[in-house]
Design a protein around this motif. Structure first.
Motif, PDB file in Angstrom:
ATOM      1  N   GLY A   1       0.840  -1.200   0.000  1.00  0.00           N
ATOM      2  CA  GLY A   1       0.000   0.000   0.000  1.00  0.00           C
ATOM      3  C   GLY A   1       0.866   1.237   0.000  1.00  0.00           C
ATOM      4  O   GLY A   1       2.096   1.156   0.038  1.00  0.00           O
ATOM      5  N   LYS A   2       0.182   2.367  -0.013  1.00  0.00           N
ATOM      6  CA  LYS A   2       0.833   3.673  -0.028  1.00  0.00           C
ATOM      7  C   LYS A   2       1.735   3.872   1.203  1.00  0.00           C
ATOM      8  O   LYS A   2       1.480   3.267   2.243  1.00  0.00           O
ATOM      9  N   GLY A   3       2.699   4.741   1.069  1.00  0.00           N
ATOM     10  CA  GLY A   3       3.618   5.012   2.178  1.00  0.00           C
ATOM     11  C   GLY A   3       2.909   5.565   3.413  1.00  0.00           C
ATOM     12  O   GLY A   3       2.030   6.400   3.294  1.00  0.00           O
ATOM     13  N   GLY A   4       3.245   5.050   4.558  1.00  0.00           N
ATOM     14  CA  GLY A   4       2.772   5.606   5.821  1.00  0.00           C
ATOM     15  C   GLY A   4       1.383   5.158   6.265  1.00  0.00           C
ATOM     16  O   GLY A   4       0.888   5.615   7.302  1.00  0.00           O
ATOM     17  N   VAL A   5       0.732   4.254   5.519  1.00  0.00           N
ATOM     18  CA  VAL A   5      -0.635   3.865   5.897  1.00  0.00           C
ATOM     19  C   VAL A   5      -0.662   2.860   7.059  1.00  0.00           C
ATOM     20  O   VAL A   5      -1.682   2.667   7.707  1.00  0.00           O
ATOM     21  N   GLY A   6       0.474   2.224   7.296  1.00  0.00           N
ATOM     22  CA  GLY A   6       0.540   1.256   8.396  1.00  0.00           C
ATOM     23  C   GLY A   6       0.898  -0.151   7.955  1.00  0.00           C
ATOM     24  O   GLY A   6       0.597  -1.121   8.652  1.00  0.00           O
ATOM     25  N   LYS A   7       1.578  -0.265   6.820  1.00  0.00           N
ATOM     26  CA  LYS A   7       1.968  -1.594   6.321  1.00  0.00           C
ATOM     27  C   LYS A   7       2.860  -2.326   7.323  1.00  0.00           C
ATOM     28  O   LYS A   7       2.626  -3.482   7.646  1.00  0.00           O
ATOM     29  N   THR A   8       3.887  -1.619   7.798  1.00  0.00           N
ATOM     30  CA  THR A   8       4.829  -2.274   8.705  1.00  0.00           C
ATOM     31  C   THR A   8       4.107  -2.718   9.972  1.00  0.00           C
ATOM     32  O   THR A   8       4.315  -3.841  10.448  1.00  0.00           O
ATOM     33  N   SER A   9       3.259  -1.850  10.513  1.00  0.00           N
ATOM     34  CA  SER A   9       2.531  -2.204  11.738  1.00  0.00           C
ATOM     35  C   SER A   9       1.651  -3.430  11.491  1.00  0.00           C
ATOM     36  O   SER A   9       1.601  -4.342  12.326  1.00  0.00           O
TER      37      SER A   9
ATOM     38  N   ASN B   1      -6.942   1.195   7.682  1.00  0.00           N
ATOM     39  CA  ASN B   1      -6.302   1.495   8.967  1.00  0.00           C
ATOM     40  C   ASN B   1      -6.577   2.944   9.376  1.00  0.00           C
ATOM     41  O   ASN B   1      -6.917   3.779   8.552  1.00  0.00           O
ATOM     42  N   GLN B   2      -6.418   3.182  10.641  1.00  0.00           N
ATOM     43  CA  GLN B   2      -6.501   4.533  11.212  1.00  0.00           C
ATOM     44  C   GLN B   2      -7.904   5.133  11.111  1.00  0.00           C
ATOM     45  O   GLN B   2      -8.064   6.319  10.839  1.00  0.00           O
ATOM     46  N   ILE B   3      -8.919   4.299  11.343  1.00  0.00           N
ATOM     47  CA  ILE B   3     -10.294   4.806  11.361  1.00  0.00           C
ATOM     48  C   ILE B   3     -10.574   5.407  12.731  1.00  0.00           C
ATOM     49  O   ILE B   3     -10.268   4.799  13.765  1.00  0.00           O
TER      50      ILE B   3
ATOM     51  N   PHE C   1      -1.595  -6.344  20.470  1.00  0.00           N
ATOM     52  CA  PHE C   1      -2.867  -5.644  20.629  1.00  0.00           C
ATOM     53  C   PHE C   1      -3.479  -5.321  19.259  1.00  0.00           C
ATOM     54  O   PHE C   1      -4.639  -5.624  18.995  1.00  0.00           O
ATOM     55  N   MET C   2      -2.640  -4.782  18.388  1.00  0.00           N
ATOM     56  CA  MET C   2      -3.132  -4.440  17.047  1.00  0.00           C
ATOM     57  C   MET C   2      -3.529  -5.709  16.280  1.00  0.00           C
ATOM     58  O   MET C   2      -4.567  -5.752  15.612  1.00  0.00           O
ATOM     59  N   GLY C   3      -2.687  -6.754  16.408  1.00  0.00           N
ATOM     60  CA  GLY C   3      -2.960  -8.010  15.700  1.00  0.00           C
ATOM     61  C   GLY C   3      -4.295  -8.613  16.104  1.00  0.00           C
ATOM     62  O   GLY C   3      -5.016  -9.175  15.274  1.00  0.00           O
TER      63      GLY C   3
HETATM   64  N1  LIG Z   1      -3.987   2.265  13.655  1.00  0.00           N
HETATM   65  C1  LIG Z   1      -3.016   3.086  14.023  1.00  0.00           C
HETATM   66  N2  LIG Z   1      -3.200   3.949  15.035  1.00  0.00           N
HETATM   67  C2  LIG Z   1      -2.214   4.769  15.421  1.00  0.00           C
HETATM   68  N3  LIG Z   1      -1.005   4.828  14.857  1.00  0.00           N
HETATM   69  C3  LIG Z   1      -0.757   3.997  13.827  1.00  0.00           C
HETATM   70  C4  LIG Z   1      -1.740   3.081  13.357  1.00  0.00           C
HETATM   71  N4  LIG Z   1      -1.199   2.382  12.343  1.00  0.00           N
HETATM   72  C5  LIG Z   1       0.046   2.835  12.179  1.00  0.00           C
HETATM   73  N5  LIG Z   1       0.319   3.798  13.058  1.00  0.00           N
HETATM   74  C6  LIG Z   1       1.557   4.570  13.185  1.00  0.00           C
HETATM   75  O1  LIG Z   1       1.794   5.232  11.944  1.00  0.00           O
HETATM   76  C7  LIG Z   1       3.178   5.278  11.660  1.00  0.00           C
HETATM   77  C8  LIG Z   1       3.448   4.656  10.299  1.00  0.00           C
HETATM   78  O2  LIG Z   1       3.107   3.289  10.392  1.00  0.00           O
HETATM   79  P1  LIG Z   1       3.908   2.193   9.564  1.00  0.00           P
HETATM   80  O3  LIG Z   1       5.378   2.381   9.702  1.00  0.00           O
HETATM   81  O4  LIG Z   1       3.333   0.882   9.944  1.00  0.00           O
HETATM   82  O5  LIG Z   1       3.467   2.600   8.100  1.00  0.00           O
HETATM   83  P2  LIG Z   1       4.060   2.093   6.688  1.00  0.00           P
HETATM   84  O6  LIG Z   1       2.916   2.078   5.746  1.00  0.00           O
HETATM   85  O7  LIG Z   1       4.812   0.835   6.849  1.00  0.00           O
HETATM   86  O8  LIG Z   1       5.058   3.266   6.371  1.00  0.00           O
HETATM   87  P3  LIG Z   1       6.223   3.276   5.258  1.00  0.00           P
HETATM   88  O9  LIG Z   1       5.555   3.152   3.944  1.00  0.00           O
HETATM   89  O10 LIG Z   1       6.835   4.632   5.460  1.00  0.00           O
HETATM   90  O11 LIG Z   1       7.134   2.134   5.587  1.00  0.00           O
HETATM   91  C9  LIG Z   1       3.881   4.578  12.810  1.00  0.00           C
HETATM   92  O12 LIG Z   1       4.300   5.536  13.731  1.00  0.00           O
HETATM   93  C10 LIG Z   1       2.782   3.698  13.427  1.00  0.00           C
HETATM   94  O13 LIG Z   1       2.980   3.461  14.799  1.00  0.00           O
END
Ligand SMILES: Nc1ncnc2c1ncn2[C@@H]1O[C@H](COP(=O)(O)OP(=O)(O)OP(=O)(O)O)[C@@H](O)[C@H]1O
Length: 410
Positions: A93-101, A347-349, A403-405
């Motif tokens: 997905g797009k950068g920063g949406v929460g893929k790594t999390s 994510n992030q709703i 917790f997230m999982g």
């Molecule tokens: N549901 C959520 N609620 C709050 N914070 C979140 C949530 N999901 C992700 N984050 C936070 O958002 C930030 C970016 O998340 P993450 O690194 O997982 O995104 P990413 O898509 O992998 O980014 P990148 O593309 O830059 O690697 C992190 O600080 C993470 O803790």
């Protein structure tokens, strides 16, 4: 109030902590408000048992019952976790949406459910280390502390991986060879070799090439006995644009490297005298072998991405019009490439709240629009929709990922 109710009603079952959205003053009102939708609302203790991840203030944690139904009948986590044959999950997905999390939380959940799990990152920013709050760098297997069952991480530096092949490519076409072949009347072959410009390509790689090579390196590892124990492999993949390129690159690389190898064979058999000009025959053979291996692995990566039995690509997005549009394009291109996609994580709703401030109310409306867009999108509407709430703290460390999982993977 109506909109909040609608959002609440569409949430999959989760527990969350939101001490910023729900102040102590309004939290009781929210409890009774949410209670009107779910008989399973409890006030729970902090979801993060580790002292390292303690919330700043006492939190209110609730469970809200799911009423959302996926358009397509896609099995849940039980299905993802069942079986001991190796399975791959790629989060994109797009950068920063929460893929790594999402990837890290899935890896923790697999490990906690008894799978030897490997989570892989080919992101030069090393966000896996940040996500687990542990140093996982070094390009080799690193055990992750925390889960019940073995969980290992592997962070591949894509630039380093590329360097290896740049040298190999350079060894397969030098000016000395061209000069000699010109003299032999074989200049045309030498030119063809030059036109392939693989060395140049590897010097200034297009976005996505690094990841392609890094993933092929992971495949090399995965073939070795040391890695045979892993039954679940989770990839925290590159951002959307890169991933798409990566998917089309194997064909391109296959053609390029394949051509180089064929030309090399042609040249070598054209005259045995050329062999002596190549000099260092052994080095050249090694270089050719390396290229051949890279080509083979690229083909493996391409096939793996398309294997419905062992692989699933999960799209992660956020509820904004821009992110949803991009996810729709991503799904379309994955479809075109025959890459299996079944789930979409939004994510992030914003969590439900009885008393929205003006900012939250506008934001919520915006998110609702994006969710509607997903439900009506021809590419996305058939996917199993997983809604993940915005929580009021960064998701870092194994307890937070667990917790997230537990919210996301059901
Ligand atoms: N549901 C959520 N609620 C709050 N914070 C979140 C949530 N999901 C992700 N984050 C936070 O958002 C930030 C970016 O998340 P993450 O690194 O997982 O995104 P990413 O898509 O992998 O980014 P990148 O593309 O830059 O690697 C992190 O600080 C993470 O803790």
């Amino acid at each position: 109030m109506e909109k909040t109710a609608a959002l609440n009603a569409s949430f999959t079952s989760y527990s969350l902590s939101f001490n910023k959205i729900l102040t102590p003053k309004n939290s009781m009102a929210a409890v009774s408000f949410l209670a009107s939708f779910s008989p399973r609302i409890h006030s729970l203790s902090s979801p993060f048992p580790s002292p390292a991840i303690k919330p700043k203030r006492p939190t209110n944690t609730f469970q809200v019952r799911s009423v959302a139904a996926p358009t397509e009948d896609v099995a849940g986590f039980d299905d993802m976790v069942s079986g001991t044959q190796r399975k791959y999950y790629m989060l994109g997905g797009k950068g920063g949406v929460g893929k790594t999390s999402c990837a890290a939380s899935l890896a923790v959940k697999f490990a906690n459910n008894g799978h030897h799990t490997l989570v892989v990152s080919t992101d030069p920013a090393h966000s896996l280390s940040d996500s687990f709050a542990q140093d996982l760098t070094g390009g080799m297997l690193v055990p992750v502390e925390g889960p019940d069952f073995p969980l290992f991480a592997l962070e591949i530096n894509p630039e380093k991986a590329r360097e290896e092949f740049r040298d190999a490519a350079k060894n397969n076409g030098g000016t000395g060879v061209k000069d000699f072949m010109d003299g032999m009347g074989l200049g045309m072959l030498a030119e063809q070799l030059g036109e392939l410009k693989l060395g140049e390509l590897l010097d200034t790689p297009p976005p996505g090439l690094d990841e392609a090579i890094a993933i092929s390196k992971v495949m090399q590892f995965l073939d070795s006995p040391q890695y045979s124990m892993f039954t679940r492999i989770v990839f925290d993949t590159a951002p959307t644009g890169h991933t798409l390129r990566l998917l089309s690159l194997p064909d391109f690389l296959d053609a390029s490297i394949g051509k180089i190898l064929k030309l090399r064979e042609k040249i070598a058999s054209a005259t045995s005298a050329i062999k002596s000009v190549f000099g260092q025959e052994e080095t050249r053979q090694n270089a050719a072998d390396k290229l051949e291996q890279l080509r083979e692995r690229m083909v493996k990566v391409r096939d793996l991405f398309r294997d419905t039995d062992s692989t699933e690509f999960v799209i992660v997005t956020i509820p904004t019009v821009m992110a949803v549009s991009e996810s729709s394009r991503l799904r379309a291109s994955l479809n075109k490439e025959n890459v299996p996609v079944r789930r979409l994580i939004v994510n992030q709703i914003l969590p439900p709240s009885a008393l929205d401030c003006k900012f939250c109310a506008v934001k919520r409306k915006d998110q609702m629009r994006a969710l509607d867009m997903i439900r009506n999108d021809p590419e996305l509407s058939s996917l199993k929709l997983i809604q993940s709430p915005l929580v009021d703290m960064e998701i870092r460390g194994v307890p937070a990922l667990k917790f997230m999982g537990d919210i996301v993977w059901k």
